[in-house]
Design a protein around this motif. Sequence first.
Motif, PDB file in Angstrom:
ATOM      1  N   GLN A  64       0.980  -5.874  -6.389  1.00 54.90           N
ATOM      2  CA  GLN A  64       0.952  -7.265  -6.845  1.00 54.90           C
ATOM      3  C   GLN A  64      -0.356  -7.909  -6.401  1.00 54.90           C
ATOM      4  OE1 GLN A  64       3.942  -9.932  -5.232  1.00 54.90           O
ATOM      5  NE2 GLN A  64       3.964 -11.114  -7.121  1.00 54.90           N
ATOM      6  N   LEU A  65      -1.045  -8.571  -7.349  1.00 56.94           N
ATOM      7  CA  LEU A  65      -2.284  -9.283  -7.065  1.00 56.94           C
ATOM      8  C   LEU A  65      -2.277 -10.581  -7.873  1.00 56.94           C
ATOM      9  CD1 LEU A  65      -5.121  -9.358  -5.764  1.00 56.94           C
ATOM     10  CD2 LEU A  65      -5.976  -8.166  -7.794  1.00 56.94           C
ATOM     11  N   ASN A  66      -2.444 -11.702  -7.147  1.00 55.88           N
ATOM     12  CA  ASN A  66      -2.449 -13.022  -7.812  1.00 55.88           C
ATOM     13  C   ASN A  66      -1.182 -13.227  -8.646  1.00 55.88           C
ATOM     14  OD1 ASN A  66      -5.033 -13.474  -6.753  1.00 55.88           O
ATOM     15  ND2 ASN A  66      -6.006 -12.501  -8.531  1.00 55.88           N
ATOM     16  N   ASN A  67      -0.043 -12.818  -8.087  1.00 61.43           N
ATOM     17  CA  ASN A  67       1.267 -12.955  -8.740  1.00 61.43           C
ATOM     18  C   ASN A  67       1.406 -12.103  -9.991  1.00 61.43           C
ATOM     19  OD1 ASN A  67       2.252 -14.861  -6.844  1.00 61.43           O
ATOM     20  ND2 ASN A  67       1.139 -16.492  -7.897  1.00 61.43           N
TER      21      ASN A  67
ATOM     22  N   ASP B  47      -1.911   2.317   9.936  1.00 64.68           N
ATOM     23  CA  ASP B  47      -3.015   1.484   9.469  1.00 64.68           C
ATOM     24  C   ASP B  47      -3.029   0.145  10.198  1.00 64.68           C
ATOM     25  OD1 ASP B  47      -3.750   3.389   7.410  1.00 64.68           O
ATOM     26  OD2 ASP B  47      -1.938   2.726   6.358  1.00 64.68           O
ATOM     27  N   GLU B  48      -4.183  -0.488  10.182  1.00 69.43           N
ATOM     28  CA  GLU B  48      -4.306  -1.815  10.772  1.00 69.43           C
ATOM     29  C   GLU B  48      -3.494  -2.832   9.961  1.00 69.43           C
ATOM     30  OE1 GLU B  48      -5.782  -2.300  13.584  1.00 69.43           O
ATOM     31  OE2 GLU B  48      -6.563  -0.251  13.753  1.00 69.43           O
ATOM     32  N   ASP B  49      -3.202  -3.968  10.584  1.00 66.86           N
ATOM     33  CA  ASP B  49      -2.380  -4.983   9.917  1.00 66.86           C
ATOM     34  C   ASP B  49      -3.034  -5.515   8.649  1.00 66.86           C
ATOM     35  OD1 ASP B  49      -0.401  -4.763  11.809  1.00 66.86           O
ATOM     36  OD2 ASP B  49      -1.172  -6.389  13.059  1.00 66.86           O
ATOM     37  N   ASP B  50      -4.383  -5.520   8.603  1.00 67.36           N
ATOM     38  CA  ASP B  50      -5.068  -6.046   7.429  1.00 67.36           C
ATOM     39  C   ASP B  50      -5.423  -4.952   6.429  1.00 67.36           C
ATOM     40  OD1 ASP B  50      -6.928  -4.791   8.997  1.00 67.36           O
ATOM     41  OD2 ASP B  50      -8.483  -6.340   8.786  1.00 67.36           O
TER      42      ASP B  50
ATOM     43  N   LYS C 211      -0.938  -2.859   2.572  1.00 65.98           N
ATOM     44  CA  LYS C 211       0.101  -3.822   2.907  1.00 65.98           C
ATOM     45  C   LYS C 211      -0.045  -5.096   2.086  1.00 65.98           C
ATOM     46  CE  LYS C 211       0.634  -2.119   7.643  1.00 65.98           C
ATOM     47  NZ  LYS C 211       0.572  -2.437   9.087  1.00 65.98           N
ATOM     48  N   ARG C 212      -1.261  -5.425   1.699  1.00 60.97           N
ATOM     49  CA  ARG C 212      -1.485  -6.632   0.902  1.00 60.97           C
ATOM     50  C   ARG C 212      -1.067  -6.431  -0.551  1.00 60.97           C
ATOM     51  NH1 ARG C 212      -6.694  -6.379   3.161  1.00 60.97           N
ATOM     52  NH2 ARG C 212      -7.579  -6.189   1.041  1.00 60.97           N
ATOM     53  N   TYR C 213      -1.179  -5.212  -1.044  1.00 57.94           N
ATOM     54  CA  TYR C 213      -0.943  -4.968  -2.469  1.00 57.94           C
ATOM     55  C   TYR C 213       0.475  -4.507  -2.788  1.00 57.94           C
ATOM     56  CZ  TYR C 213      -5.915  -5.501  -3.502  1.00 57.94           C
ATOM     57  OH  TYR C 213      -7.174  -6.006  -3.673  1.00 57.94           O
ATOM     58  N   LEU C 214       1.128  -3.784  -1.892  1.00 54.99           N
ATOM     59  CA  LEU C 214       2.474  -3.295  -2.195  1.00 54.99           C
ATOM     60  C   LEU C 214       3.437  -4.455  -2.403  1.00 54.99           C
ATOM     61  CD1 LEU C 214       3.328  -0.209   0.064  1.00 54.99           C
ATOM     62  CD2 LEU C 214       3.296  -0.304  -2.423  1.00 54.99           C
ATOM     63  N   LEU C 215       4.122  -4.456  -3.533  1.00 55.89           N
ATOM     64  CA  LEU C 215       5.088  -5.517  -3.799  1.00 55.89           C
ATOM     65  C   LEU C 215       6.287  -5.398  -2.873  1.00 55.89           C
ATOM     66  CD1 LEU C 215       6.056  -7.906  -5.500  1.00 55.89           C
ATOM     67  CD2 LEU C 215       7.009  -6.279  -7.137  1.00 55.89           C
ATOM     68  N   HIS C 216       6.757  -4.171  -2.658  1.00 58.87           N
ATOM     69  CA  HIS C 216       7.881  -3.937  -1.756  1.00 58.87           C
ATOM     70  C   HIS C 216       7.360  -3.257  -0.492  1.00 58.87           C
ATOM     71  CE1 HIS C 216       9.579  -3.579  -5.938  1.00 58.87           C
ATOM     72  NE2 HIS C 216      10.306  -4.562  -5.444  1.00 58.87           N
ATOM     73  N   SER C 217       7.641  -3.843   0.647  1.00 61.57           N
ATOM     74  CA  SER C 217       7.212  -3.217   1.896  1.00 61.57           C
ATOM     75  C   SER C 217       7.910  -1.875   2.046  1.00 61.57           C
ATOM     76  CB  SER C 217       7.548  -4.123   3.088  1.00 61.57           C
ATOM     77  OG  SER C 217       8.946  -4.322   3.164  1.00 61.57           O
ATOM     78  N   SER C 218       7.214  -0.933   2.648  1.00 63.89           N
ATOM     79  CA  SER C 218       7.784   0.405   2.845  1.00 63.89           C
ATOM     80  C   SER C 218       8.151   0.589   4.303  1.00 63.89           C
ATOM     81  CB  SER C 218       6.784   1.480   2.418  1.00 63.89           C
ATOM     82  OG  SER C 218       5.623   1.422   3.227  1.00 63.89           O
TER      83      SER C 218
END
Length: 588
Positions: free
Chosen positions: A435-438, A515-518, A522-529
Amino acid sequence: MNFRGTFRLLFLSTLSWLSVLELMIFLNSTFFEDLKELICKPYKEKIGDYDVGLRSQHWNDDRIAKLLREQVRVHCLVYLDQSDYKFGLLKAGHAKRSWGRRCNRLTIVDQRKITLLEAYRRTYMEFHNELDWLLVVYLDSYVIMENLRHMLAHYQPTEELYFSAHHAFYIYAHVGMVPTTDFIFSREALEQLVTRNCLQNEVFFRECLKRMRRGPSEDLLPFNVPDEVIPFSLRQEFWLWPCAFRAVYDNQSWESCFGKAIIFPYCRAMSMYTLEFVLYHLRPYGHVNPLPELRSSSLPTAVASRPSNDRVARYMYRSVRIICLVLTWQRNYMGAVRAVSETWGRHCNRVVYYGSSSVTILPGLEIVGLNISDSRSNLWGKTKAAFRHAYMHYGHEADWFYKADDDTYAVMENMRHMLQPHSPKTPVYFGSTFQLNNHVYMSGGAGYVLSKRAVEKLVDGIVRHCLPGDKGTEDYQMGECLRELHVKAYDSRDIYGRHRFFSLTLEHFLIPDHDEDDFWLKRYLLHSSGTGMQCCSTYSISIHYVSPYEMHFLETILYKSRPYGLIAGHPPLKTSRKRGLGTQQFRL
């Protein structure tokens, strides 16, 4: 300013911009990637303190493996070199929590406190009544204990017998940075080492070994080859190379090595958990692996052979037809394309490769040359052309169209299992949901699969509704395009909420805090794994960044040779545990 000065300024400005452009092209070139590999510093493993936990579902038939564990008792010694002063014990702990759980007993030997020869003596004095065999491995080793017991079942622990494998040191590969030797001693051999004063020092020890019988040890993967054949690109996954070397240079089959391997040396801690997941939990739906016969005088009962059973998988092959579109570069034809064609590509109903040229010396491959240059910036144009070509030429053969890169490995049986409840007449698609920009779209690296109706709408409407030209971020633009065409993105996770498409290697999902928090994923996955052994579906579908060597490993383990004594089972049908997951969708 006179004309000459203006011309000079214009010339210098143009030259500067051309230089910047040339630099940008160079930084995105394959030559630059190869140069980075060449000058990269020697690999040094980063070892963290993490716990991946255990898997909650156990569908394997492991009765034979349990029988062998009772009747072929193996005591494991995992030893640290004196140079492993910083992270050695931490890594030994990972060995203990992964393959070491299958030892009858495991001991960790820190050679800063006790010599290895003294550890042999103490093991015999304390545990000789509890063991049949003593396994001695360096902490970089990953051991498939079921295969080890299968080999040892053909011998008697009362024989004076040992096995050994030497593993050389390679600065670009070896995790521990030391040469090592793995041993397996029968109970009788260990007794003779202790009672004949063979453990005074290395000289006495080596002399005693010369008088003992050495068993066939090729399945322990001894490795000692010239440094110049070592690929820099495998320095983090070097456990693959002993088998790859045999296939590339000795003309041995991949199955003969990967399928019978007992010890994988040169393993990182993270690789141990990847092996755990692939060997014991990942499986192709509808395919039950074979079991070779085992007859031995040391076992009270013989194990009858069981053939492979792929009846369900063959039915799914006929009823859920998938054409695979593999986007590739001409420089990868002999490596990646060849590997795909020999592994997962064979499970597609048809596989077509799309590159800049159809010229190849590989026989029997369907490579379509597109009039688009090989570069990442042109992937959008390449993908549009590939879907258009596949639909126009093979649309009558397919229900679904799967687009993948040439470094993606896909388990097609699991894809058919996911797609079977859905109609190809519905305009939908599946993948790793970003997901990017909704705006929702599917990761290009993991690959995405479109229904036939979705491809029809794509081909008919791509000129009017989608970004023209070849330039553009392929996966994002495909998501935007399909949204405009009213094609719906469906959730591809399994009923436990675990992912099935992976845009990166399994390590990124298996290892907690990998991976690091940033980190961008993590920013792009719609569902957290999730992380750990519960992260990924038993019926996972695709993995990105898979080398040709690893493709052959996956193909062998999934379809031809599980750890001995394990029959990959399948769960009974269950009602979905995730409310509404089967019909959950995201309007694009």
